[in-house]
Design a protein around this motif. Structure first.
Motif, PDB file in Angstrom:
ATOM      1  N   ASN A 119       0.990  -1.186  -0.065  1.00 25.15           N
ATOM      2  CA  ASN A 119       0.125   0.020  -0.134  1.00 25.15           C
ATOM      3  C   ASN A 119       1.176   1.287   0.173  1.00 25.15           C
ATOM      4  O   ASN A 119       1.786   1.536   0.855  1.00 25.15           O
ATOM      5  CB  ASN A 119      -0.923   0.106   1.035  1.00 25.15           C
ATOM      6  N   MET A 120       0.749   2.238  -1.064  1.00 32.18           N
ATOM      7  CA  MET A 120       1.382   3.301  -1.400  1.00 32.18           C
ATOM      8  C   MET A 120       0.529   4.488  -1.133  1.00 32.18           C
ATOM      9  O   MET A 120      -0.529   4.591  -1.177  1.00 32.18           O
ATOM     10  CB  MET A 120       2.136   3.205  -2.622  1.00 32.18           C
ATOM     11  N   GLU A 121       1.067   5.619  -1.073  1.00 34.55           N
ATOM     12  CA  GLU A 121       0.814   7.074  -0.729  1.00 34.55           C
ATOM     13  C   GLU A 121       1.673   7.905  -1.538  1.00 34.55           C
ATOM     14  O   GLU A 121       2.686   7.851  -1.652  1.00 34.55           O
ATOM     15  CB  GLU A 121       0.379   7.460   0.581  1.00 34.55           C
ATOM     16  N   ALA A 122       0.962   9.024  -2.255  1.00 33.03           N
ATOM     17  CA  ALA A 122       1.617  10.084  -2.981  1.00 33.03           C
ATOM     18  C   ALA A 122       0.927  11.325  -2.600  1.00 33.03           C
ATOM     19  O   ALA A 122      -0.266  11.240  -2.476  1.00 33.03           O
ATOM     20  CB  ALA A 122       1.597   9.857  -4.506  1.00 33.03           C
ATOM     21  N   GLU A 123       1.516  12.446  -2.781  1.00 36.22           N
ATOM     22  CA  GLU A 123       0.972  13.769  -2.882  1.00 36.22           C
ATOM     23  C   GLU A 123       1.936  14.694  -3.677  1.00 36.22           C
ATOM     24  O   GLU A 123       2.885  14.575  -4.203  1.00 36.22           O
ATOM     25  CB  GLU A 123       0.985  14.388  -1.231  1.00 36.22           C
ATOM     26  N   VAL A 124       1.019  15.763  -4.283  1.00 32.22           N
ATOM     27  CA  VAL A 124       1.550  16.746  -5.103  1.00 32.22           C
ATOM     28  C   VAL A 124       1.399  18.066  -4.489  1.00 32.22           C
ATOM     29  O   VAL A 124       0.435  18.296  -3.890  1.00 32.22           O
ATOM     30  CB  VAL A 124       0.851  16.707  -6.481  1.00 32.22           C
ATOM     31  N   THR A 125       2.344  18.676  -4.299  1.00 33.58           N
ATOM     32  CA  THR A 125       2.521  20.152  -3.787  1.00 33.58           C
ATOM     33  C   THR A 125       2.840  21.163  -4.779  1.00 33.58           C
ATOM     34  O   THR A 125       4.010  20.886  -5.578  1.00 33.58           O
ATOM     35  CB  THR A 125       3.084  20.297  -2.484  1.00 33.58           C
ATOM     36  N   LEU A 126       2.492  22.489  -4.704  1.00 33.62           N
ATOM     37  CA  LEU A 126       3.055  23.379  -5.415  1.00 33.62           C
ATOM     38  C   LEU A 126       4.441  23.908  -4.750  1.00 33.62           C
ATOM     39  O   LEU A 126       4.634  23.683  -3.824  1.00 33.62           O
ATOM     40  CB  LEU A 126       2.001  24.864  -5.675  1.00 33.62           C
ATOM     41  N   ALA A 127       5.319  24.761  -5.241  1.00 35.79           N
ATOM     42  CA  ALA A 127       6.406  25.405  -4.636  1.00 35.79           C
ATOM     43  C   ALA A 127       6.353  25.996  -3.363  1.00 35.79           C
ATOM     44  O   ALA A 127       7.116  25.944  -2.544  1.00 35.79           O
ATOM     45  CB  ALA A 127       7.070  26.167  -5.772  1.00 35.79           C
ATOM     46  N   ASP A 128       5.293  26.389  -3.349  1.00 34.27           N
ATOM     47  CA  ASP A 128       4.948  27.017  -1.998  1.00 34.27           C
ATOM     48  C   ASP A 128       4.418  26.266  -0.732  1.00 34.27           C
ATOM     49  O   ASP A 128       4.181  26.613   0.266  1.00 34.27           O
ATOM     50  CB  ASP A 128       3.783  28.336  -2.008  1.00 34.27           C
ATOM     51  N   GLY A 129       4.213  24.970  -1.125  1.00 32.91           N
ATOM     52  CA  GLY A 129       3.844  23.674  -0.285  1.00 32.91           C
ATOM     53  C   GLY A 129       2.330  23.539  -0.112  1.00 32.91           C
ATOM     54  O   GLY A 129       1.901  22.338   0.619  1.00 32.91           O
ATOM     55  N   THR A 130       1.631  24.241  -1.108  1.00 35.89           N
ATOM     56  CA  THR A 130       0.129  24.052  -1.241  1.00 35.89           C
ATOM     57  C   THR A 130      -0.182  22.580  -1.849  1.00 35.89           C
ATOM     58  O   THR A 130       0.364  22.203  -2.843  1.00 35.89           O
ATOM     59  CB  THR A 130      -0.425  25.043  -2.060  1.00 35.89           C
ATOM     60  N   GLN A 131      -0.731  21.770  -1.009  1.00 34.61           N
ATOM     61  CA  GLN A 131      -1.000  20.525  -1.537  1.00 34.61           C
ATOM     62  C   GLN A 131      -2.218  20.542  -2.636  1.00 34.61           C
ATOM     63  O   GLN A 131      -3.216  21.159  -2.424  1.00 34.61           O
ATOM     64  CB  GLN A 131      -1.486  19.418  -0.375  1.00 34.61           C
ATOM     65  N   VAL A 132      -2.084  19.813  -3.851  1.00 29.94           N
ATOM     66  CA  VAL A 132      -2.976  19.941  -5.057  1.00 29.94           C
ATOM     67  C   VAL A 132      -3.501  18.700  -5.197  1.00 29.94           C
ATOM     68  O   VAL A 132      -4.697  18.598  -5.929  1.00 29.94           O
ATOM     69  CB  VAL A 132      -2.264  20.698  -6.046  1.00 29.94           C
ATOM     70  N   ALA A 133      -3.145  17.781  -4.896  1.00 32.73           N
ATOM     71  CA  ALA A 133      -3.453  16.253  -5.346  1.00 32.73           C
ATOM     72  C   ALA A 133      -2.779  15.161  -4.259  1.00 32.73           C
ATOM     73  O   ALA A 133      -1.730  15.448  -3.626  1.00 32.73           O
ATOM     74  CB  ALA A 133      -3.387  15.677  -6.551  1.00 32.73           C
ATOM     75  N   ARG A 134      -3.565  14.069  -3.988  1.00 38.96           N
ATOM     76  CA  ARG A 134      -3.072  13.169  -3.441  1.00 38.96           C
ATOM     77  C   ARG A 134      -3.513  11.512  -3.749  1.00 38.96           C
ATOM     78  O   ARG A 134      -4.647  11.838  -4.515  1.00 38.96           O
ATOM     79  CB  ARG A 134      -3.207  13.154  -1.632  1.00 38.96           C
ATOM     80  N   ALA A 135      -2.961  10.701  -3.489  1.00 36.68           N
ATOM     81  CA  ALA A 135      -3.305   9.520  -3.936  1.00 36.68           C
ATOM     82  C   ALA A 135      -2.927   8.214  -2.973  1.00 36.68           C
ATOM     83  O   ALA A 135      -1.710   8.425  -2.031  1.00 36.68           O
ATOM     84  CB  ALA A 135      -2.824   9.040  -5.532  1.00 36.68           C
ATOM     85  N   THR A 136      -3.617   7.242  -3.079  1.00 36.54           N
ATOM     86  CA  THR A 136      -3.113   5.916  -2.319  1.00 36.54           C
ATOM     87  C   THR A 136      -3.370   4.908  -3.449  1.00 36.54           C
ATOM     88  O   THR A 136      -4.271   4.826  -4.348  1.00 36.54           O
ATOM     89  CB  THR A 136      -4.394   5.617  -1.102  1.00 36.54           C
ATOM     90  N   ALA A 137      -2.733   3.983  -3.289  1.00 36.74           N
ATOM     91  CA  ALA A 137      -2.522   2.770  -4.432  1.00 36.74           C
ATOM     92  C   ALA A 137      -2.121   1.459  -3.726  1.00 36.74           C
ATOM     93  O   ALA A 137      -1.310   1.590  -2.675  1.00 36.74           O
ATOM     94  CB  ALA A 137      -1.704   3.184  -5.570  1.00 36.74           C
ATOM     95  N   LYS A 138      -2.486   0.348  -4.369  1.00 34.80           N
ATOM     96  CA  LYS A 138      -2.121  -0.951  -4.129  1.00 34.80           C
ATOM     97  C   LYS A 138      -1.219  -1.413  -5.122  1.00 34.80           C
ATOM     98  O   LYS A 138      -1.686  -1.282  -6.601  1.00 34.80           O
ATOM     99  CB  LYS A 138      -3.338  -1.632  -3.974  1.00 34.80           C
ATOM    100  N   PHE A 139      -0.413  -2.089  -4.998  1.00 31.28           N
ATOM    101  CA  PHE A 139       0.907  -2.647  -5.867  1.00 31.28           C
ATOM    102  C   PHE A 139       0.876  -3.911  -5.687  1.00 31.28           C
ATOM    103  O   PHE A 139       1.037  -4.331  -4.435  1.00 31.28           O
ATOM    104  CB  PHE A 139       2.201  -1.999  -5.858  1.00 31.28           C
ATOM    105  N   ILE A 140       0.858  -4.689  -6.884  1.00 32.93           N
ATOM    106  CA  ILE A 140       1.154  -6.118  -6.753  1.00 32.93           C
ATOM    107  C   ILE A 140       2.538  -6.560  -7.002  1.00 32.93           C
ATOM    108  O   ILE A 140       3.061  -6.001  -7.952  1.00 32.93           O
ATOM    109  CB  ILE A 140       0.221  -7.142  -7.278  1.00 32.93           C
ATOM    110  N   LYS A 141       3.082  -7.369  -6.069  1.00 33.53           N
ATOM    111  CA  LYS A 141       4.556  -7.520  -6.456  1.00 33.53           C
ATOM    112  C   LYS A 141       4.728  -8.764  -7.298  1.00 33.53           C
ATOM    113  O   LYS A 141       4.011  -9.589  -7.208  1.00 33.53           O
ATOM    114  CB  LYS A 141       5.279  -8.102  -5.156  1.00 33.53           C
ATOM    115  N   THR A 142       5.632  -8.368  -8.381  1.00 31.45           N
ATOM    116  CA  THR A 142       5.811  -9.347  -9.588  1.00 31.45           C
ATOM    117  C   THR A 142       6.850 -10.118  -9.313  1.00 31.45           C
ATOM    118  O   THR A 142       7.923  -9.776  -8.703  1.00 31.45           O
ATOM    119  CB  THR A 142       5.738  -8.537 -10.865  1.00 31.45           C
ATOM    120  N   GLU A 143       6.772 -11.428  -9.794  1.00 33.41           N
ATOM    121  CA  GLU A 143       7.891 -12.234  -9.822  1.00 33.41           C
ATOM    122  C   GLU A 143       8.722 -12.181 -11.082  1.00 33.41           C
ATOM    123  O   GLU A 143       9.782 -12.784 -11.353  1.00 33.41           O
ATOM    124  CB  GLU A 143       7.482 -13.645  -9.578  1.00 33.41           C
TER     125      GLU A 143
END
Length: 163
Positions: A119-143
């Motif tokens: 389970n992962m998370e990401a965020e996007v901010t502008l240069a001034d630190g304002t958060q403009v987007a965020r995401a959570t995701a599930k990744f399956i590990k591949t062999e």
């Protein structure tokens, strides 16, 4: 590609930079974003400045490209730590529009490792630190590791060399 021990021998190498055609991070993809993803402590991050060709609405970055960058940075967090993985689910929350020409910083980290699923998370901010987007995701590990050619991986290539 003969002689590769596994995908880790290729990922991040000069050879990888030459063959990587990824839309998001491939430096040799003429229509790609050419992201340069960096690592610090428990995060991966990149910076990006959207150009007019990255527009959705007039003077606003396309949301699909924004989610692509978040997905890419989360995936790199895993790959850079020796875990090849693919996105199986992603939820994005857009908070504010990203103006064209305004630099953004995209950061990602792992929330939880659940064995085959990360389970992962990401965020996007502008240069001034304002958060403009965020995401959570599930990744399956591949062999299989890195795909070298359609339907073939670095692992397949190694096995062929040993035959």
């Amino acid at each position: 590609m003969a002689g590769l021990q596994n995908y880790k021998d290729l990922y991040g190498s000069q050879q990888w930079q030459e063959i990587n055609k990824c839309f998001a991070c491939g430096q040799n993809n003429p229509i790609g974003l050419r992201l340069s993803i960096k690592h610090k402590d428990d995060i991966c991050y990149t910076t990006f400045t959207p150009k007019p060709e990255h527009s959705g609405w007039l003077n606003v970055m396309h949301g699909g490209l924004l989610s692509t960058i978040m997905d890419e940075v989360m995936a790199h967090w895993l790959w850079s730590r020796g875990t090849p993985a693919m996105t199986v689910e992603m939820t994005v929350r857009y908070l504010k529009p990203v103006p064209i020409g305004e630099p953004i910083v995209v950061t990602a980290r792992q929330q939880v490792d659940r064995g085959r699923i990360a389970n992962m998370e990401a965020e996007v901010t502008l240069a001034d630190g304002t958060q403009v987007a965020r995401a959570t995701a599930k990744f399956i590990k591949t062999e299989r590791g890195l795909q070298i050619a359609s339907g073939r991986s670095a692992t397949d290539t190694q096995e062929e060399a040993q035959e």
